[in-house]
Structure formats: C-alpha cells, structure tokens
Design a protein around this motif. Structure first.
Motif, PDB file in Angstrom:
ATOM      1  N   ARG A  58       0.828  -1.210   0.000  1.00  0.00           N
ATOM      2  CA  ARG A  58       0.000   0.000   0.000  1.00  0.00           C
ATOM      3  C   ARG A  58       0.865   1.264   0.000  1.00  0.00           C
ATOM      4  O   ARG A  58       0.588   2.221  -0.741  1.00  0.00           O
ATOM      5  CB  ARG A  58      -0.913  -0.011   1.221  1.00  0.00           C
ATOM      6  CG  ARG A  58      -1.895   1.155   1.267  1.00  0.00           C
ATOM      7  CD  ARG A  58      -2.911   0.983   2.382  1.00  0.00           C
ATOM      8  NE  ARG A  58      -2.299   1.057   3.705  1.00  0.00           N
ATOM      9  CZ  ARG A  58      -2.129   0.027   4.513  1.00  0.00           C
ATOM     10  NH1 ARG A  58      -2.518  -1.184   4.139  1.00  0.00           N
ATOM     11  NH2 ARG A  58      -1.585   0.176   5.709  1.00  0.00           N
ATOM     12  N   LEU A  59       1.933   1.268   0.788  1.00  0.00           N
ATOM     13  CA  LEU A  59       2.807   2.441   0.867  1.00  0.00           C
ATOM     14  C   LEU A  59       3.539   2.677  -0.454  1.00  0.00           C
ATOM     15  O   LEU A  59       3.668   3.815  -0.906  1.00  0.00           O
ATOM     16  CB  LEU A  59       3.815   2.270   2.004  1.00  0.00           C
ATOM     17  CG  LEU A  59       3.256   2.385   3.424  1.00  0.00           C
ATOM     18  CD1 LEU A  59       4.318   1.973   4.453  1.00  0.00           C
ATOM     19  CD2 LEU A  59       2.782   3.807   3.711  1.00  0.00           C
ATOM     20  N   LEU A  60       4.023   1.601  -1.070  1.00  0.00           N
ATOM     21  CA  LEU A  60       4.738   1.745  -2.340  1.00  0.00           C
ATOM     22  C   LEU A  60       3.800   2.224  -3.447  1.00  0.00           C
ATOM     23  O   LEU A  60       4.184   3.027  -4.295  1.00  0.00           O
ATOM     24  CB  LEU A  60       5.386   0.409  -2.735  1.00  0.00           C
ATOM     25  CG  LEU A  60       6.617  -0.007  -1.932  1.00  0.00           C
ATOM     26  CD1 LEU A  60       7.038  -1.419  -2.303  1.00  0.00           C
ATOM     27  CD2 LEU A  60       7.771   0.971  -2.164  1.00  0.00           C
ATOM     28  N   LYS A  61       2.569   1.745  -3.430  1.00  0.00           N
ATOM     29  CA  LYS A  61       1.597   2.192  -4.426  1.00  0.00           C
ATOM     30  C   LYS A  61       1.310   3.674  -4.270  1.00  0.00           C
ATOM     31  O   LYS A  61       1.238   4.419  -5.256  1.00  0.00           O
ATOM     32  CB  LYS A  61       0.311   1.377  -4.301  1.00  0.00           C
ATOM     33  CG  LYS A  61      -0.740   1.745  -5.336  1.00  0.00           C
ATOM     34  CD  LYS A  61      -1.988   0.875  -5.177  1.00  0.00           C
ATOM     35  CE  LYS A  61      -3.038   1.251  -6.217  1.00  0.00           C
ATOM     36  NZ  LYS A  61      -4.259   0.398  -6.060  1.00  0.00           N
ATOM     37  N   ALA A  62       1.163   4.127  -3.032  1.00  0.00           N
ATOM     38  CA  ALA A  62       0.875   5.541  -2.769  1.00  0.00           C
ATOM     39  C   ALA A  62       2.083   6.420  -3.085  1.00  0.00           C
ATOM     40  O   ALA A  62       1.927   7.576  -3.489  1.00  0.00           O
ATOM     41  CB  ALA A  62       0.458   5.728  -1.315  1.00  0.00           C
TER      42      ALA A  62
END
Length: 247
Positions: A58-62
């Motif tokens: 989720r963090l990498l996508k954001a």
C-alpha cells in the motif's frame, strides 16, 4: 479440517494471514506434532508478516516512485562522490525521524532520481509514508486544486506524508503563484516532516532560481537549515551503462 464458520470468523476479524497459515498447517502433517503454543506462534508470525507485506504494498503504491530502486543496490564502483558510511547514515532514516531535509544535487544522469527513489523505498519498508513528485507536476496539481476547491485537502495530504520527494527542482522558472504555493508547502512541513529535493542546479543558485528575494530567503531558510546535503559528481551513469555498439 476447518469448518466454514471458523473460516468466516477469521475473515470477519481480518485475520486472513492467520487463515492462510492455518489452512497450510492442515495440509502439512508434520506440523501436527508441534505443541499448541508452537503452532499458535507460527500462526501469529504469519499474520504479522502478512500485514507488513500488505502495508508495504500500500505504501509503495501511494509513493508512486519513478523507478524501482533500493539502497542495497547502490553502485559504489563509479566515482560519484558516494561513500558507504554516508549512505548508511542516510539509509538509517534518522533524518526523517528528526524531520530534517535532504538536498541531493549533481549533473544530469548521475543517478539523483534513482537514489531518491531508493531512499523512498527504504522509508516505505520502514513503514513511513512517501510521495514522489516532479516539481512541475506538484505545481500543476496545486493549480488544479486551487480551481476545483481541493486545495486544503491536497495540502493536508502533503503535510501528512512523512517523506515528500520533489524531483527536477530548478528546471523551469517560477511564477508568482508557484512561488507562493511552494512557500506554503515548505512552511507546512518545516520542523514536522522531511522533504527530499533532487536537482541538477547547485544549491548556491537556488536563490536566483526562486526569483523573488523575500520569498526565496524564507523558503531556503526553512528548507536548508539543518538539512543533509549530498552533491554527486562524475560522468553520467547513462553514458557509462550504455551498451557498446559493436557495429
């Protein structure tokens, strides 16, 4: 065998990692010899790992990092002014926890964007929120936000981001609205969140780039005070890594 009610209860509790591990244990007779405490510990460990992986995704996508990069793959063979102890210090991310900034400068092709994304990736792996933006793209988002009423929401999102990466700093002249927006972003984050600037423009020219003396003083005072600075040197990595034409 797990009954349907147990499966549903685990899903309801959002223990999908534990559910997958439990079903896996059911298919591995060797785990049946383990004690209850040992099997429970394995289930909890699997759930924790599952949540950490989901959070990282989720963090990498954001973050929307421009290139896939990680600090373990930093190339120290080519002379760019990179030193392992210094990079280890930056990779520890203490500067982010202290809400300090990092200014990464150097000529075109020396790997500024790659290093910025590697540090962004490291921050995501440590559970920190990251956002990568080219400075022109940030100005465009802010311009649109002013027009559609989403400015406050966008500024709130930027403020909550642990590490804001602003790439391509200094490639175009700023107008009055852009200088004012930049001041607001830097002011909001000053002393609370970290900003990484990647620029081919040497720091000593940033004041002239910003244009208006009073705002330039205010922006640079907040951005550079106590900041870490890393100036890359040497030949373009693109030229070094280009395949030799055998024709």
């Amino acid at each position: 065998m797990l009954n349907q009610q147990t499966r549903q209860q685990l899903r309801t509790l959002n223990l999908t990692g534990m559910l997958a591990a439990l079903e896996q244990q059911q298919g591995q007779p060797q785990t049946h010899a383990l004690s209850f405490d040992e099997r429970l510990a394995l289930l909890i460990e699997h759930e924790v790992l599952h949540r950490e992986n989901r959070r990282l995704t989720r963090l990498l996508k954001a973050a929307r990092l421009r290139v896939p990069a990680c600090v373990e793959d930093i190339d120290y063979h080519h002379r760019r002014g990179l030193e392992k102890p210094r990079m280890a210090q930056l990779a520890s991310l203490d500067w982010i926890h202290q809400a300090l900034n990092l200014c990464l400068t150097g000529p075109t092709g020396c790997g500024k964007t790659w290093l910025a994304c590697a540090l962004g990736n490291q921050a995501c792996r440590r559970g920190l929120s990251v956002r990568y933006l080219r400075l022109p793209a940030l100005f465009e988002q802010l311009r649109i936000a002013h027009g559609d009423g989403s400015y406050v929401r966008l500024m709130g999102q930027l403020l909550k981001t642990d590490l804001l990466i602003l790439d391509d700093w200094g490639i175009q002249k700023l107008n009055t609205a852009q200088r004012n927006d930049l001041m607001e972003v830097i002011e909001d984050r000053h002393g609370r969140r970290s900003t990484l600037i990647a620029s081919q423009l040497p720091i000593e020219h940033w004041h002239d780039y910003l244009g208006e003396a009073t705002l330039a003083d205010a922006i640079l005072d907040r951005l550079l005070h106590g900041s870490h600075r890393l100036n890359l040197t040497g030949e373009s990595m693109r030229k070094i890594q280009a395949p030799v034409d055998g024709s």
